[in-house]
Design a protein around this motif. Structure first.
Motif, PDB file in Angstrom:
ATOM      1  N   PRO A   5       8.386  10.155   1.086  1.00  9.02           N
ATOM      2  CA  PRO A   5       9.115   9.244   0.195  1.00  9.02           C
ATOM      3  C   PRO A   5      10.581   9.163   0.605  1.00  9.02           C
ATOM      4  O   PRO A   5      11.270  10.181   0.698  1.00  9.02           O
ATOM      5  CB  PRO A   5       8.958   9.899  -1.183  1.00  9.02           C
ATOM      6  N   LEU A   6      11.056   7.945   0.850  1.00  9.90           N
ATOM      7  CA  LEU A   6      12.444   7.736   1.259  1.00  9.90           C
ATOM      8  C   LEU A   6      13.019   6.529   0.525  1.00  9.90           C
ATOM      9  O   LEU A   6      12.487   5.422   0.628  1.00  9.90           O
ATOM     10  CB  LEU A   6      12.551   7.490   2.771  1.00  9.90           C
TER      11      LEU A   6
ATOM     12  N   ALA B 136      -0.904   2.945  -2.562  1.00 11.05           N
ATOM     13  CA  ALA B 136      -2.203   2.463  -2.104  1.00 11.05           C
ATOM     14  C   ALA B 136      -2.151   2.020  -0.650  1.00 11.05           C
ATOM     15  O   ALA B 136      -3.149   2.066   0.069  1.00 11.05           O
ATOM     16  CB  ALA B 136      -2.671   1.311  -2.991  1.00 11.05           C
ATOM     17  N   LYS B 137      -0.967   1.607  -0.203  1.00 14.90           N
ATOM     18  CA  LYS B 137      -0.817   1.137   1.167  1.00 14.90           C
ATOM     19  C   LYS B 137      -0.707   2.284   2.166  1.00 14.90           C
ATOM     20  O   LYS B 137      -0.676   2.071   3.369  1.00 14.90           O
ATOM     21  CB  LYS B 137       0.420   0.240   1.269  1.00 14.90           C
ATOM     22  N   LEU B 138      -0.619   3.512   1.661  1.00 10.08           N
ATOM     23  CA  LEU B 138      -0.497   4.647   2.568  1.00 10.08           C
ATOM     24  C   LEU B 138      -1.741   4.804   3.433  1.00 10.08           C
ATOM     25  O   LEU B 138      -1.673   5.364   4.524  1.00 10.08           O
ATOM     26  CB  LEU B 138      -0.255   5.928   1.769  1.00 10.08           C
ATOM     27  N   SER B 139      -2.877   4.314   2.945  1.00  5.81           N
ATOM     28  CA  SER B 139      -4.098   4.395   3.746  1.00  5.81           C
ATOM     29  C   SER B 139      -3.950   3.619   5.046  1.00  5.81           C
ATOM     30  O   SER B 139      -4.620   3.917   6.042  1.00  5.81           O
ATOM     31  CB  SER B 139      -5.293   3.866   2.951  1.00  5.81           C
ATOM     32  N   ASP B 140      -3.029   2.612   5.058  1.00  2.00           N
ATOM     33  CA  ASP B 140      -2.789   1.848   6.275  1.00  2.00           C
ATOM     34  C   ASP B 140      -2.216   2.726   7.377  1.00  2.00           C
ATOM     35  O   ASP B 140      -2.327   2.409   8.560  1.00  2.00           O
ATOM     36  CB  ASP B 140      -1.802   0.697   5.999  1.00  2.00           C
TER      37      ASP B 140
ATOM     38  N   TRP C  41       7.661   4.441   0.725  1.00  2.00           N
ATOM     39  CA  TRP C  41       6.883   5.416   1.469  1.00  2.00           C
ATOM     40  C   TRP C  41       7.024   5.140   2.963  1.00  2.00           C
ATOM     41  O   TRP C  41       6.793   4.027   3.416  1.00  2.00           O
ATOM     42  CB  TRP C  41       5.408   5.343   1.096  1.00  2.00           C
ATOM     43  N   ALA C  42       7.408   6.161   3.710  1.00  2.00           N
ATOM     44  CA  ALA C  42       7.361   6.070   5.172  1.00  2.00           C
ATOM     45  C   ALA C  42       6.029   6.670   5.602  1.00  2.00           C
ATOM     46  O   ALA C  42       5.645   7.736   5.129  1.00  2.00           O
ATOM     47  CB  ALA C  42       8.516   6.847   5.799  1.00  2.00           C
ATOM     48  N   HIS C  43       5.322   5.969   6.474  1.00  2.00           N
ATOM     49  CA  HIS C  43       4.012   6.462   6.883  1.00  2.00           C
ATOM     50  C   HIS C  43       4.113   7.742   7.702  1.00  2.00           C
ATOM     51  O   HIS C  43       3.234   8.596   7.643  1.00  2.00           O
ATOM     52  CB  HIS C  43       3.270   5.389   7.677  1.00  2.00           C
TER      53      HIS C  43
ATOM     54  N   ASP D 197       6.654   3.857  -6.315  1.00  2.00           N
ATOM     55  CA  ASP D 197       5.646   3.331  -7.228  1.00  2.00           C
ATOM     56  C   ASP D 197       4.231   3.559  -6.699  1.00  2.00           C
ATOM     57  O   ASP D 197       3.973   3.477  -5.501  1.00  2.00           O
ATOM     58  CB  ASP D 197       5.879   1.822  -7.435  1.00  2.00           C
ATOM     59  N   GLU D 198       3.299   3.817  -7.625  1.00  2.00           N
ATOM     60  CA  GLU D 198       1.921   4.095  -7.232  1.00  2.00           C
ATOM     61  C   GLU D 198       1.260   2.902  -6.565  1.00  2.00           C
ATOM     62  O   GLU D 198       0.338   3.060  -5.765  1.00  2.00           O
ATOM     63  CB  GLU D 198       1.108   4.521  -8.450  1.00  2.00           C
ATOM     64  N   THR D 199       1.722   1.695  -6.887  1.00  2.00           N
ATOM     65  CA  THR D 199       1.115   0.519  -6.263  1.00  2.00           C
ATOM     66  C   THR D 199       1.384   0.501  -4.767  1.00  2.00           C
ATOM     67  O   THR D 199       0.579   0.007  -3.991  1.00  2.00           O
ATOM     68  CB  THR D 199       1.662  -0.773  -6.890  1.00  2.00           C
TER      69      THR D 199
END
Length: 293
Positions: free
Chosen positions: A202-203, A178-182, A207-209, A173-175
């Motif tokens: 994507p797993l 947004a946390k990928l910036s972390d 999302w895995a960073h 999900d796109e929401t």
């Protein structure tokens, strides 16, 4: 308790019992096993009573609550609830009900003929009519496949084909994107360590960073994600919440390393030192196997 009242007329109806389970699932609060078992057995008994049997929504939300709360449900009870759902005319059953039930069985590590029957109910009746599942429904089914892994090859192939016919696996999900910036700070730490990694992978619907792929192809990849400990301990040694399912699914993809959000405020050097310690702890080896050549 009304659930055990000697006067059966005063015992809760199927809808009332299901409402209790659904509310508990929403609150992530598990009853003692004996109480939860009494409610589920009440629903199971009502499945065989004409005019009192629970509807599809009640059955599916109850199964979903059992999975979310990680209740220890007896196999014959969950089987009876699923059979109750499958007995209902599919023309009056919402697709979400079948998805909830399939996901719940998978979370409980139950692979049975009912899993195939639930997926069969989702197949279009008329091949010329495209009965599209929503993004969320497809996400549930693909997560169910991931929860059940590893599977015997024949079963895995059949289930995969059934789900593939229903629609594609979407990106998370796109929401959550947004946390990928972390993860930028985390990636900087990995670069300082000189590690070969792929960022933002994507797993299983998450999302895995970063994912480290060791040079030895036989070794499991290392999956790194930030973690805010977003789970709830509703009973001793039985935490629940989205974070628990996220951890379980990501751990199936490789050796999981959780980096607490608070550590992202550290300097890159300090974070790199912590990451090295964590990765070496889960792999049982130094980082040389993951180093860039």
């Amino acid at each position: 308790m009304l659930i055990k009242h000697s006067d059966k007329c005063k015992q809760p109806s199927a809808q009332e019992a299901a409402h209790v389970m659904r509310a508990l699932g929403k609150m992530k609060h598990a009853l003692p096993d004996c109480v939860a078992s009494a409610i589920l057995e009440r629903l199971m008994a009502l499945c065989d009573l004409p005019g009192q049997a629970p509807n599809a929504h009640s059955l599916s939300t109850t199964l979903l609550a059992c999975a979310v709360l990680r209740l220890h449900v007896k196999t014959h009870v969950s089987t009876a609830l699923v059979h109750g759902l499958l007995r209902i005319d599919r023309s009056v059953v919402d697709k979400q009900a079948y998805c909830n039930a399939a996901w719940s069985l998978a979370v409980s590590s139950m692979l049975c003929v009912d899993t195939f029957a639930l997926l069969e109910r989702l197949q279009p009746v008329d091949e010329l009519v495209c009965d599209i599942l929503s993004r969320g429904e497809l996400g549930q089914l693909y997560q169910a496949l991931d929860f059940l892994q590893p599977l015997p090859m024949a079963a895995a192939q059949q289930l995969q084909e059934m789900v593939n016919r229903l629609g594609p696996r979407f990106l998370p999900d796109e929401t959550t994107a947004a946390k990928l910036s972390d993860g930028k700070h985390l990636c900087a730490a990995l670069e300082q360590l000189g590690l070969a990694f792929t960022a933002n992978v994507p797993l299983s619907g998450y999302w895995a960073h970063a994912v480290l792929q060791p040079q030895d192809d036989s070794a499991a990849p290392v999956v790194l994600v930030t973690d805010d400990s977003g789970y709830i301990d509703n009973k001793d040694n039985r935490p629940t919440g989205r974070a628990v399912f996220r951890r379980t699914l990501l751990a199936k993809q490789g050796k999981l390393v959780l980096i607490h959000d608070q550590l992202l405020s550290c300097s890159v050097a300090d974070l790199a030192e912590y990451v090295q310690w964590q990765v070496e702890a889960v792999t049982g080896d130094s980082l040389t196997a993951d180093m860039m050549s």
